[in-house]
Design a protein around this motif. Structure first.
Motif, short mmCIF file in Angstrom:
data_model
loop_
_atom_site.label_atom_id
_atom_site.label_comp_id
_atom_site.label_asym_id
_atom_site.label_seq_id
_atom_site.Cartn_x
_atom_site.Cartn_y
_atom_site.Cartn_z
N ALA A 40 7.34 14.71 -16.03
CA ALA A 40 6.65 13.57 -16.65
C ALA A 40 7.22 12.25 -16.17
N SER A 41 8.51 12.23 -15.84
CA SER A 41 9.11 11.00 -15.33
C SER A 41 8.46 10.56 -14.02
N LEU A 42 8.08 11.53 -13.20
CA LEU A 42 7.37 11.21 -11.95
C LEU A 42 6.00 10.62 -12.25
N TYR A 43 5.35 11.14 -13.27
CA TYR A 43 4.04 10.62 -13.67
C TYR A 43 4.17 9.19 -14.18
N LEU A 44 5.18 8.96 -14.99
CA LEU A 44 5.39 7.62 -15.56
C LEU A 44 5.70 6.61 -14.46
N ALA A 45 6.47 7.02 -13.48
CA ALA A 45 6.79 6.10 -12.38
C ALA A 45 5.59 5.94 -11.45
N LEU A 57 0.81 -1.21 0.00
CA LEU A 57 0.00 0.00 0.00
C LEU A 57 0.85 1.26 0.00
N TRP A 58 1.93 1.25 0.76
CA TRP A 58 2.74 2.47 0.86
C TRP A 58 3.34 2.85 -0.48
N LEU A 59 3.66 1.85 -1.34
CA LEU A 59 4.18 2.17 -2.66
C LEU A 59 3.08 2.73 -3.57
N LYS A 60 1.85 2.23 -3.40
CA LYS A 60 0.74 2.77 -4.17
C LYS A 60 0.50 4.23 -3.78
N VAL A 61 0.63 4.53 -2.50
CA VAL A 61 0.49 5.92 -2.04
C VAL A 61 1.62 6.78 -2.62
N CYS A 62 2.84 6.23 -2.65
CA CYS A 62 3.95 6.97 -3.25
C CYS A 62 3.68 7.26 -4.72
N GLY A 63 3.07 6.29 -5.40
CA GLY A 63 2.71 6.50 -6.80
C GLY A 63 1.73 7.65 -6.96
N ALA A 64 0.72 7.70 -6.09
CA ALA A 64 -0.26 8.78 -6.14
C ALA A 64 0.41 10.13 -5.89
N ILE A 65 1.37 10.14 -4.97
CA ILE A 65 2.10 11.38 -4.69
C ILE A 65 2.92 11.80 -5.90
N GLY A 66 3.54 10.83 -6.56
CA GLY A 66 4.33 11.13 -7.75
C GLY A 66 3.49 11.76 -8.85
N VAL A 67 2.30 11.22 -9.08
CA VAL A 67 1.39 11.78 -10.09
C VAL A 67 1.01 13.21 -9.72
N CYS A 68 0.71 13.43 -8.45
CA CYS A 68 0.33 14.76 -7.98
C CYS A 68 1.48 15.76 -8.14
N VAL A 69 2.67 15.35 -7.72
CA VAL A 69 3.82 16.25 -7.82
C VAL A 69 4.10 16.61 -9.27
N CYS A 70 3.95 15.64 -10.17
CA CYS A 70 4.16 15.91 -11.59
C CYS A 70 3.24 17.02 -12.08
N ILE A 71 1.96 16.91 -11.81
CA ILE A 71 1.00 17.88 -12.34
C ILE A 71 1.18 19.25 -11.69
N VAL A 72 1.47 19.27 -10.39
CA VAL A 72 1.72 20.55 -9.71
C VAL A 72 2.99 21.20 -10.25
N THR A 125 2.32 6.17 -12.06
CA THR A 125 1.14 5.49 -12.59
C THR A 125 1.14 3.99 -12.29
N PRO A 126 2.17 3.23 -12.68
CA PRO A 126 2.14 1.79 -12.38
C PRO A 126 2.25 1.48 -10.89
N LEU A 127 2.92 2.35 -10.14
CA LEU A 127 2.99 2.14 -8.69
C LEU A 127 1.60 2.26 -8.08
N MET A 128 0.90 3.32 -8.44
CA MET A 128 -0.45 3.53 -7.89
C MET A 128 -1.40 2.42 -8.30
N LEU A 129 -1.24 1.92 -9.52
CA LEU A 129 -2.12 0.88 -10.03
C LEU A 129 -1.64 -0.53 -9.69
N GLY A 130 -0.53 -0.62 -8.99
CA GLY A 130 -0.08 -1.91 -8.47
C GLY A 130 0.45 -2.87 -9.51
N SER A 131 1.34 -2.39 -10.39
CA SER A 131 1.86 -3.26 -11.45
C SER A 131 3.38 -3.15 -11.56
#
Length: 225
Positions: A164-169, A106-121, A171-177
């Motif tokens: 964009a590299s944060l977004y790419l990393a 779960l903690w990696l999925k949360v990190c993925g969500a943070i990465g997506v957020c940081v990318c867009i901000v 996405t699969p972390l948040m989606l668990g792949s």
């Protein structure tokens, strides 16, 4: 323009959702729903901000990914990138949603969500510094295209690719792949390849870019590359 932004965002979310859920074979995939909500909300937030502060850039960002003024090599790159993107989402859907081959904590999925957020901000900082950050590689002579060297551009020449590299990393972390994660280095190499070709276009067609590239040594990561 705001209405067009909402329509394009909704259509994009529907397309991504269809690819993810069909490949997963189920709608019971909570993190996929959270991912779409996060991308949609933050994307609209960024778009509305652009509509208020730089509507010309928003119009560029909402334009087609194949344009007459676009470099020929970039048209081929965008075609390959689009095919690769949807293939990647299918892989993530099969792995993270259908077969559950990856054991993602779960903690990696949360990190993925943070990465997506940081990318867009972080992308907002890029747009604030560069009003010519079009989605395709071209010289925007009709808009008075000039070199941007403030904000994040004072540190790296392609800060949007860095974000964009944060977004790419993420996405699969948040989606668990994990299979999706394995593809990320190759996708980042693709961004780096595009950055090199983009610089050749800018050096040839944009006054002052060669001097800027000489001042700011790094493309994506300070003191690395």
């Amino acid at each position: 323009m705001i209405m067009r932004l909402f329509i394009q965002t909704i259509v994009w979310l529907i397309v991504m959702g269809a690819v993810l859920f069909v490949s997963a074979g189920t709608l019971a995939w909570p993190f996929a729903w959270l991912y779409l909500v996060e991308v949609g909300v933050l994307g609209l937030w960024l778009g509305v901000w652009l509509a208020r502060h730089d509507p010309a850039l928003l119009a560029e960002r909402m334009s087609m990914f194949m344009q007459p003024a676009q470099s020929r090599w970039d048209k081929l790159f965008m075609l390959c990138a689009g095919i690769g993107w949807f293939g990647w989402l299918v892989l993530i859907g099969i792995d993270g949603g259908r077969l559950h081959l990856s054991d993602m904590p779960l903690w990696l999925k949360v990190c993925g969500a943070i990465g997506v957020c940081v990318c867009i901000v972080a992308t907002r900082s890029v747009f604030r510094a560069n009003s010519y950050a079009a989605p395709v590689v071209k010289i925007q002579a009709e808009r008075g295209h000039k070199v941007s060297d403030s904000g994040p551009y004072a540190y790296v020449r392609h800060p949007m690719y860095t974000a964009a590299s944060l977004y790419l990393a993420g996405t699969p972390l948040m989606l668990g792949s994990w299979w999706g994660v394995v593809c990320v280095p190759l996708m980042i190499v693709g961004l780096g390849y595009r950055a090199v070709l983009e610089e050749r276009t800018l050096i040839d067609g944009l006054d002052g870019y060669a001097d800027y590239a000489a001042r700011v040594r790094y493309r994506l990561v300070p003191h690395v590359w």
